[in-house]
Design an enzyme around this catalytic site. Sequence first.
Site, short mmCIF file in Angstrom:
data_model
loop_
_atom_site.label_atom_id
_atom_site.label_comp_id
_atom_site.label_asym_id
_atom_site.label_seq_id
_atom_site.Cartn_x
_atom_site.Cartn_y
_atom_site.Cartn_z
N SER A 9 2.42 17.27 -2.22
CA SER A 9 0.96 16.17 -1.57
C SER A 9 0.38 17.15 -0.18
O SER A 9 1.65 17.92 0.59
CB SER A 9 1.68 15.15 -1.14
OG SER A 9 0.96 14.24 0.22
N HIS A 32 -1.10 16.15 -4.90
CA HIS A 32 -1.54 15.07 -4.74
C HIS A 32 -2.83 14.88 -3.92
O HIS A 32 -1.92 15.92 -2.87
CB HIS A 32 0.07 14.19 -4.11
CG HIS A 32 -0.21 12.90 -3.70
ND1 HIS A 32 -0.78 11.18 -4.90
CD2 HIS A 32 -0.28 12.17 -2.88
CE1 HIS A 32 -0.31 10.84 -4.07
NE2 HIS A 32 -0.19 10.98 -2.72
N ASP A 34 -4.17 13.32 0.15
CA ASP A 34 -4.11 11.43 0.29
C ASP A 34 -4.72 11.21 1.56
O ASP A 34 -5.76 11.97 2.30
CB ASP A 34 -2.29 11.82 2.00
CG ASP A 34 -1.50 11.69 1.14
OD1 ASP A 34 -1.32 10.33 -0.07
OD2 ASP A 34 -0.26 12.25 0.71
N MET A 36 -6.84 9.07 4.01
CA MET A 36 -6.61 8.09 5.30
C MET A 36 -7.56 7.81 6.37
O MET A 36 -8.07 8.30 7.10
CB MET A 36 -5.24 8.45 5.81
CG MET A 36 -3.74 8.77 5.02
SD MET A 36 -2.27 9.04 6.23
CE MET A 36 -1.38 9.28 5.33
N HIS A 65 -4.71 9.36 -3.33
CA HIS A 65 -4.49 8.82 -2.62
C HIS A 65 -5.40 8.05 -1.76
O HIS A 65 -5.32 8.54 -0.97
CB HIS A 65 -3.16 8.42 -2.91
CG HIS A 65 -2.33 8.05 -1.69
ND1 HIS A 65 -0.60 7.96 -1.39
CD2 HIS A 65 -2.27 6.68 -1.91
CE1 HIS A 65 -0.20 6.44 -1.36
NE2 HIS A 65 -1.63 6.29 -1.30
N MET A 67 -6.11 5.95 0.67
CA MET A 67 -5.48 4.59 1.28
C MET A 67 -6.38 4.38 2.88
O MET A 67 -6.70 4.59 3.62
CB MET A 67 -3.76 5.22 2.64
CG MET A 67 -2.77 5.75 1.21
SD MET A 67 -1.16 6.35 2.30
CE MET A 67 -2.09 7.91 1.27
N MET A 136 4.72 3.41 -3.72
CA MET A 136 4.87 3.37 -2.50
C MET A 136 6.26 2.95 -1.84
O MET A 136 7.28 1.68 -1.86
CB MET A 136 4.40 2.87 -0.77
CG MET A 136 2.71 3.65 -1.30
SD MET A 136 2.49 5.32 -1.61
CE MET A 136 3.21 6.15 0.33
N GLY A 141 0.71 6.22 4.62
CA GLY A 141 0.66 6.90 6.75
C GLY A 141 0.72 7.81 7.30
O GLY A 141 0.23 8.37 7.07
N ASP A 174 5.67 7.61 -4.31
CA ASP A 174 5.38 8.58 -2.77
C ASP A 174 6.46 8.36 -1.90
O ASP A 174 5.78 6.80 -1.44
CB ASP A 174 4.36 8.19 -2.92
CG ASP A 174 3.83 9.43 -2.10
OD1 ASP A 174 3.39 10.06 -1.74
OD2 ASP A 174 2.15 8.76 -1.72
N GLY A 175 6.66 8.68 -1.22
CA GLY A 175 7.75 9.06 -0.61
C GLY A 175 8.58 9.12 0.14
O GLY A 175 9.79 8.24 -1.04
N GLY A 196 5.66 15.04 -0.71
CA GLY A 196 5.24 16.67 -0.18
C GLY A 196 5.93 17.12 0.95
O GLY A 196 6.27 18.60 0.80
N SER A 197 6.93 16.72 1.73
CA SER A 197 8.20 17.66 2.81
C SER A 197 8.56 18.17 2.04
O SER A 197 9.45 19.80 2.30
CB SER A 197 8.61 17.56 3.75
OG SER A 197 7.92 15.78 3.41
C1 DX5 Z 1 2.43 8.84 2.52
C2 DX5 Z 1 1.48 9.86 1.57
C3 DX5 Z 1 2.49 10.79 1.11
C4 DX5 Z 1 3.02 11.66 1.83
C5 DX5 Z 1 4.45 12.01 1.03
O1 DX5 Z 1 1.65 7.92 3.53
O2 DX5 Z 1 0.98 8.32 1.38
O3 DX5 Z 1 1.68 11.32 -0.16
O4 DX5 Z 1 2.60 12.96 1.82
O5 DX5 Z 1 4.96 12.42 1.87
P1 DX5 Z 1 7.29 12.88 1.33
O6 DX5 Z 1 7.13 13.26 0.68
O7 DX5 Z 1 7.11 14.25 3.46
O8 DX5 Z 1 7.40 11.87 2.33
ZN ZN Z 2 -0.09 9.57 -1.06
#
Ligand code: DX5
Ligand code: ZN
Length: 221
Positions: A9, A32, A34, A36, A65, A67, A136, A141, A174-175, A196-197
């Site tokens: 992500s 991915h 995101d 928002m 994705h 949101m 999720m 967020g 995801d998350g 992501g991280s």
């Molecule tokens: C959160 C996003 C995720 C986010 C995940 O709302 O939809 O895609 O980037 O980040 P990590 O992997 O750091 O939890």
């Molecule tokens: Zn996401």
Amino acid sequence: MSDVRINPSILAADFVNMQAELARIADADYVHVDVMDNHFVPNLTFGPQMVERIQATSPVPLDVHLMIDDPDRWSPRYAELGAASVTFHLEAANEPVALARRLRAIGARAGVAVKPMTPVEPLFDILDDVDQILVMTVEPGFGGQSFMPETMPKLRRLADECRRRGAAVWLQVDGGISESTIGQAADAGADTFVAGSAVFGADDPQRAIQALRELAAMHRH
Ligand code: DX5
Ligand code: ZN
């Protein structure tokens, strides 16, 4: 191992060096993205203009994705700009089936996402109309939150139903996905993993992707 996908992500990437960041994850299956809107979730990222540039720059296909509120109105734009998959939230959609069909007709994989507290049973009726379902594993967020293991029972119920019906739907999480949580999600039936991280926070993102891929494949059955 080809049935496992790792989708980093870019929420965890450096937004002003996006091209270089995308090059760091060239081994990923999808990137991915995101989106928002600060309404559906209390955070704001970017819209179609930025995603169009990412699409033009990325070495791997886009997994978008959304949101956002009113996905019925805004989602098709992302399919039109060439995203490989477009996922909207069930909680925000007025006509999820019609929308999924429209995304497919434009040429994208159609995805539907549910927040941690949203039940999956309503999705059983629309399995034939979607290509992927995103469960999720944090409240959407923000990146960097902790994985919620309490979402695993519903992922299992969804995976069981897909198996029973022979539905060829990818199951995405995801998350909070990392080397310490990806195994549980794979065990519960996920085959597509957003991180992501765990990827962009690593010294060597390509290696992190490979490690996640191997762990996930080991837990698939
Ligand atoms: C959160 C996003 C995720 C986010 C995940 O709302 O939809 O895609 O980037 O980040 P990590 O992997 O750091 O939890
Ligand atoms: Zn996401």
